[in-house]
Write a protein that holds these residues in place. Sequence first.
Motif, PDB file in Angstrom:
ATOM      1  N   MET A   1       0.830  -1.187   0.000  1.00 55.41           N
ATOM      2  CA  MET A   1       0.000   0.000   0.000  1.00 55.41           C
ATOM      3  C   MET A   1       0.875   1.250   0.000  1.00 55.41           C
ATOM      4  O   MET A   1       1.959   1.272   0.589  1.00 55.41           O
ATOM      5  N   ARG A   2       0.375   2.284  -0.642  1.00 62.60           N
ATOM      6  CA  ARG A   2       0.932   3.621  -0.438  1.00 62.60           C
ATOM      7  C   ARG A   2       0.076   4.280   0.633  1.00 62.60           C
ATOM      8  O   ARG A   2      -1.159   4.356   0.515  1.00 62.60           O
ATOM      9  N   VAL A   3       0.713   4.758   1.694  1.00 63.89           N
ATOM     10  CA  VAL A   3       0.001   5.338   2.827  1.00 63.89           C
ATOM     11  C   VAL A   3       0.420   6.795   2.967  1.00 63.89           C
ATOM     12  O   VAL A   3       1.572   7.096   3.289  1.00 63.89           O
ATOM     13  N   ASP A   4      -0.499   7.718   2.703  1.00 66.13           N
ATOM     14  CA  ASP A   4      -0.216   9.149   2.810  1.00 66.13           C
ATOM     15  C   ASP A   4      -0.631   9.734   4.149  1.00 66.13           C
ATOM     16  O   ASP A   4      -0.096  10.753   4.575  1.00 66.13           O
ATOM     17  N   ASP A   5      -1.584   9.090   4.805  1.00 65.70           N
ATOM     18  CA  ASP A   5      -2.021   9.506   6.144  1.00 65.70           C
ATOM     19  C   ASP A   5      -3.024   8.469   6.620  1.00 65.70           C
ATOM     20  O   ASP A   5      -3.349   7.512   5.887  1.00 65.70           O
ATOM     21  N   VAL A   6      -3.535   8.644   7.816  1.00 62.03           N
ATOM     22  CA  VAL A   6      -4.554   7.734   8.328  1.00 62.03           C
ATOM     23  C   VAL A   6      -5.782   7.805   7.420  1.00 62.03           C
ATOM     24  O   VAL A   6      -6.329   8.883   7.169  1.00 62.03           O
ATOM     25  N   GLY A   7      -6.183   6.662   6.892  1.00 59.72           N
ATOM     26  CA  GLY A   7      -7.341   6.609   6.002  1.00 59.72           C
ATOM     27  C   GLY A   7      -7.057   6.920   4.553  1.00 59.72           C
ATOM     28  O   GLY A   7      -7.948   6.806   3.713  1.00 59.72           O
ATOM     29  N   GLN A   8      -5.831   7.302   4.233  1.00 66.86           N
ATOM     30  CA  GLN A   8      -5.469   7.622   2.847  1.00 66.86           C
ATOM     31  C   GLN A   8      -4.563   6.514   2.321  1.00 66.86           C
ATOM     32  O   GLN A   8      -3.338   6.588   2.409  1.00 66.86           O
ATOM     33  N   TYR A   9      -5.197   5.471   1.772  1.00 70.89           N
ATOM     34  CA  TYR A   9      -4.493   4.272   1.354  1.00 70.89           C
ATOM     35  C   TYR A   9      -4.717   3.999  -0.137  1.00 70.89           C
ATOM     36  O   TYR A   9      -5.850   4.033  -0.614  1.00 70.89           O
ATOM     37  N   GLU A  10      -3.633   3.716  -0.824  1.00 66.32           N
ATOM     38  CA  GLU A  10      -3.705   3.339  -2.236  1.00 66.32           C
ATOM     39  C   GLU A  10      -3.124   1.936  -2.386  1.00 66.32           C
ATOM     40  O   GLU A  10      -1.966   1.693  -2.051  1.00 66.32           O
ATOM     41  N   LEU A  11      -3.940   1.019  -2.877  1.00 68.06           N
ATOM     42  CA  LEU A  11      -3.488  -0.353  -3.071  1.00 68.06           C
ATOM     43  C   LEU A  11      -2.567  -0.431  -4.278  1.00 68.06           C
ATOM     44  O   LEU A  11      -2.955  -0.090  -5.387  1.00 68.06           O
ATOM     45  N   LEU A  12      -1.347  -0.895  -4.055  1.00 66.41           N
ATOM     46  CA  LEU A  12      -0.365  -1.032  -5.130  1.00 66.41           C
ATOM     47  C   LEU A  12      -0.320  -2.453  -5.684  1.00 66.41           C
ATOM     48  O   LEU A  12      -0.050  -2.656  -6.870  1.00 66.41           O
ATOM     49  N   GLY A  13      -0.549  -3.421  -4.830  1.00 68.83           N
ATOM     50  CA  GLY A  13      -0.528  -4.813  -5.251  1.00 68.83           C
ATOM     51  C   GLY A  13      -0.976  -5.699  -4.112  1.00 68.83           C
ATOM     52  O   GLY A  13      -0.878  -5.337  -2.941  1.00 68.83           O
ATOM     53  N   GLU A  14      -1.488  -6.891  -4.450  1.00 65.79           N
ATOM     54  CA  GLU A  14      -1.957  -7.828  -3.437  1.00 65.79           C
ATOM     55  C   GLU A  14      -1.891  -9.245  -3.969  1.00 65.79           C
ATOM     56  O   GLU A  14      -1.688  -9.469  -5.168  1.00 65.79           O
ATOM     57  N   SER A  15      -2.067 -10.200  -3.087  1.00 71.61           N
ATOM     58  CA  SER A  15      -2.036 -11.599  -3.500  1.00 71.61           C
ATOM     59  C   SER A  15      -3.317 -11.946  -4.259  1.00 71.61           C
ATOM     60  O   SER A  15      -4.413 -11.586  -3.835  1.00 71.61           O
ATOM     61  N   ILE A  16      -3.143 -12.654  -5.370  1.00 73.17           N
ATOM     62  CA  ILE A  16      -4.300 -13.055  -6.169  1.00 73.17           C
ATOM     63  C   ILE A  16      -4.810 -14.431  -5.753  1.00 73.17           C
ATOM     64  O   ILE A  16      -5.833 -14.891  -6.250  1.00 73.17           O
ATOM     65  N   ASP A  17      -4.091 -15.103  -4.851  1.00 72.49           N
ATOM     66  CA  ASP A  17      -4.550 -16.387  -4.313  1.00 72.49           C
ATOM     67  C   ASP A  17      -4.068 -16.503  -2.863  1.00 72.49           C
ATOM     68  O   ASP A  17      -4.501 -15.736  -2.031  1.00 72.49           O
ATOM     69  N   ASP A  18      -3.186 -17.455  -2.584  1.00 75.72           N
ATOM     70  CA  ASP A  18      -2.688 -17.603  -1.216  1.00 75.72           C
ATOM     71  C   ASP A  18      -1.806 -16.428  -0.820  1.00 75.72           C
ATOM     72  O   ASP A  18      -1.007 -15.935  -1.621  1.00 75.72           O
ATOM     73  N   ALA A  19      -1.948 -15.998   0.422  1.00 81.77           N
ATOM     74  CA  ALA A  19      -1.081 -14.957   0.970  1.00 81.77           C
ATOM     75  C   ALA A  19       0.201 -15.590   1.500  1.00 81.77           C
ATOM     76  O   ALA A  19       0.316 -16.818   1.601  1.00 81.77           O
TER      77      ALA A  19
END
Length: 352
Positions: free
Chosen positions: A147-165
């Motif tokens: 995630m890109r985190v700019d402040d509390v509640g300001q989150y941008e998803l950059l990438g995540e698991s598409i199956d198992d974590a």
Amino acid sequence: MKVLGVESSCDETGVAVVEATPTGVPKLRAHALHSQIDMHQAYGGVVPELASRDHIRRVVPLTRQVLAEAGVDLAEIDVVAFTRGPGLAGALLVGAGVACSLAAALGKPVFGVHHLEGHLLSPFLASDPPEFPFVALLVSGGHTQLMRVDDVGQYELLGESIDDAAGEAFDKSAKLLGLGYPGGPVLARLAAFGDASAYSLPRPLLHSGNLDFSFAGLKTAVRTQVLKLGTNVCEQDKANIAAATQEAIVDVLVRKSIAALKQTGLRRLVVAGGVGANTMLREQLNAQCAKRQVRVHYPELALCTDNGAMIALAAAMRLQRGAVPGFDQGFDVRPRWPLTEVQPIEVQPIAT
């Protein structure tokens, strides 16, 4: 402002008191945690009904313990926070029920917190807290996200698991090797005695060109190696497979994290969640980030797993920025709740 936090999303009951001022990082006054590992070991995994019943037994005694250790009377609590989701529905309802009932009895507001936001912000309770903005590697249970985190509640998803974590890859590989529950820490300890070069395991999506993860194929590769060995598997074989598995997972997490830093241009990385306690992951991230003059921040080891401190902290930081708690939230839990759906804070600060 004193916030009482209750965590009950899965197999750990956590309670904490965090104190916040209008400015500055909130301070942890006291926290207590009960793990259900011993209870679930016989079943090889978490049994939801047993988890819920154990939360019921533990949460009130833990609350009394934390208040005593913090030197805080129950009447001094300003807000009661609880984990609203994601997690096991029955387990979440226990925490929500206790928190909402307690808040109603005290005439105080209640605040539902996203479990992953708690993990994401937990390094702010460390001796070396981060500063916004930063890239966050969130590796908690069934979640692996950048995630890109700019402040509390300001989150941008950059990438995540598409199956198992990553955590699931650790646990499922450990189960294939016949190791105990929870599998991740056991596999990591066994890996210290193994030779990772003895087996060649895949690094899925390592060269995908994006920041997504995939660990299901790695789990399948581990299963294939175990089946090949059959009944001839010895302890050294297990240690070698464990070492190769850990190396593959860590390699992917480190490389993707560095790629996220390059993509965003940020010079600060936060690692949060249970897998963030892995020694090899910390060593390799520290080494790679040091080469690039990037600061890395972790939660204290005691706060890497699920805990009430991170829930109280997340509530306190949102309240500092103007979020308004409610008096009638009710037993509103969300077992499936993407972090990207957490609302940013748009209201003006309230007096404390």
